[in-house]
Design a protein around this motif. Structure first.
Motif, PDB file in Angstrom:
ATOM      1  N   PRO A  42       0.488  -1.046  -0.131  1.00 21.49           N
ATOM      2  CA  PRO A  42      -0.125   0.349  -0.162  1.00 21.49           C
ATOM      3  C   PRO A  42       0.714   1.672   0.270  1.00 21.49           C
ATOM      4  O   PRO A  42       0.290   1.951  -0.440  1.00 21.49           O
ATOM      5  CB  PRO A  42      -0.718   0.249   1.163  1.00 21.49           C
ATOM      6  N   ASP A  43       2.247   0.962   1.034  1.00 22.27           N
ATOM      7  CA  ASP A  43       2.708   2.636   0.288  1.00 22.27           C
ATOM      8  C   ASP A  43       3.872   2.598  -0.690  1.00 22.27           C
ATOM      9  O   ASP A  43       4.847   2.859  -0.710  1.00 22.27           O
ATOM     10  CB  ASP A  43       3.819   2.489   1.735  1.00 22.27           C
ATOM     11  N   GLY A  44       3.885   1.066  -1.484  1.00 21.51           N
ATOM     12  CA  GLY A  44       5.035   1.455  -3.112  1.00 21.51           C
ATOM     13  C   GLY A  44       4.815   2.270  -3.701  1.00 21.51           C
ATOM     14  O   GLY A  44       3.711   3.467  -3.234  1.00 21.51           O
ATOM     15  N   TRP A  54       3.943   5.168  -9.094  1.00 19.91           N
ATOM     16  CA  TRP A  54       3.537   5.086 -10.018  1.00 19.91           C
ATOM     17  C   TRP A  54       4.116   3.267 -10.906  1.00 19.91           C
ATOM     18  O   TRP A  54       3.869   3.896 -11.245  1.00 19.91           O
ATOM     19  CB  TRP A  54       4.777   5.528 -11.279  1.00 19.91           C
ATOM     20  N   CYS A  55       5.116   2.841  -9.901  1.00 25.06           N
ATOM     21  CA  CYS A  55       5.452   1.458 -10.420  1.00 25.06           C
ATOM     22  C   CYS A  55       5.350   0.655  -8.999  1.00 25.06           C
ATOM     23  O   CYS A  55       5.228  -0.981  -9.367  1.00 25.06           O
ATOM     24  CB  CYS A  55       7.178   1.731 -10.905  1.00 25.06           C
ATOM     25  N   GLY A  56       4.926   0.951  -8.183  1.00 23.53           N
ATOM     26  CA  GLY A  56       4.708   0.163  -7.133  1.00 23.53           C
ATOM     27  C   GLY A  56       5.770  -0.844  -5.649  1.00 23.53           C
ATOM     28  O   GLY A  56       5.248  -1.227  -4.934  1.00 23.53           O
ATOM     29  N   PRO A 105       2.181   6.519  -3.070  1.00 26.44           N
ATOM     30  CA  PRO A 105       0.762   6.881  -3.353  1.00 26.44           C
ATOM     31  C   PRO A 105      -0.424   7.412  -3.565  1.00 26.44           C
ATOM     32  O   PRO A 105      -0.617   8.085  -2.358  1.00 26.44           O
ATOM     33  CB  PRO A 105      -0.006   5.623  -3.088  1.00 26.44           C
ATOM     34  N   THR A 106      -1.689   7.524  -4.327  1.00 30.32           N
ATOM     35  CA  THR A 106      -2.618   8.646  -4.032  1.00 30.32           C
ATOM     36  C   THR A 106      -3.049   7.409  -2.783  1.00 30.32           C
ATOM     37  O   THR A 106      -2.836   6.775  -2.406  1.00 30.32           O
ATOM     38  CB  THR A 106      -3.457   8.815  -5.043  1.00 30.32           C
ATOM     39  N   ARG A 113      -4.111   3.378  -1.969  1.00 30.64           N
ATOM     40  CA  ARG A 113      -3.616   2.642  -0.769  1.00 30.64           C
ATOM     41  C   ARG A 113      -4.723   2.058  -0.393  1.00 30.64           C
ATOM     42  O   ARG A 113      -4.609   0.572  -0.144  1.00 30.64           O
ATOM     43  CB  ARG A 113      -3.218   3.458  -0.278  1.00 30.64           C
ATOM     44  N   LEU A 114      -6.043   2.405  -0.950  1.00 29.23           N
ATOM     45  CA  LEU A 114      -7.403   2.006  -0.408  1.00 29.23           C
ATOM     46  C   LEU A 114      -7.277   0.765  -1.643  1.00 29.23           C
ATOM     47  O   LEU A 114      -7.822  -0.701  -1.246  1.00 29.23           O
ATOM     48  CB  LEU A 114      -8.434   2.352  -0.678  1.00 29.23           C
ATOM     49  N   ALA A 115      -7.551   0.698  -2.594  1.00 22.86           N
ATOM     50  CA  ALA A 115      -7.510   0.069  -3.559  1.00 22.86           C
ATOM     51  C   ALA A 115      -6.346  -1.876  -3.805  1.00 22.86           C
ATOM     52  O   ALA A 115      -6.769  -2.150  -3.518  1.00 22.86           O
ATOM     53  CB  ALA A 115      -7.220  -0.052  -5.060  1.00 22.86           C
TER      54      ALA A 115
END
Length: 62
Positions: A13-15, A18-20, A41-42, A46-48
């Protein structure tokens, strides 16, 4: 249209937005984005990602 599957499991979730990839990840390259540094990330990403990781570990009812 061709769909690209970048991950076999959802990224952290905190990646990077853009690339994770996890931070620190230095300079990474993605087609269409080019070289980039880690960006947070937005909230929606994060939620997704959290929902995808939870769904992957929850046994499915048959």
């Amino acid at each position: 249209m061709t769909a690209r599957v970048r991950y076999h499991q959802a990224p952290s979730p905190d990646g990077c937005r853009w690339c994770g990839f996890a931070n620190p990840h230095g300079l990474q390259y993605l087609p269409g984005k080019g070289g980039h540094q880690w960006e947070p990330p937005t909230d929606a990403q994060r939620l997704a990602r959290m929902r995808a990781r939870r769904a992957a570990r929850t046994p499915k009812e048959t």
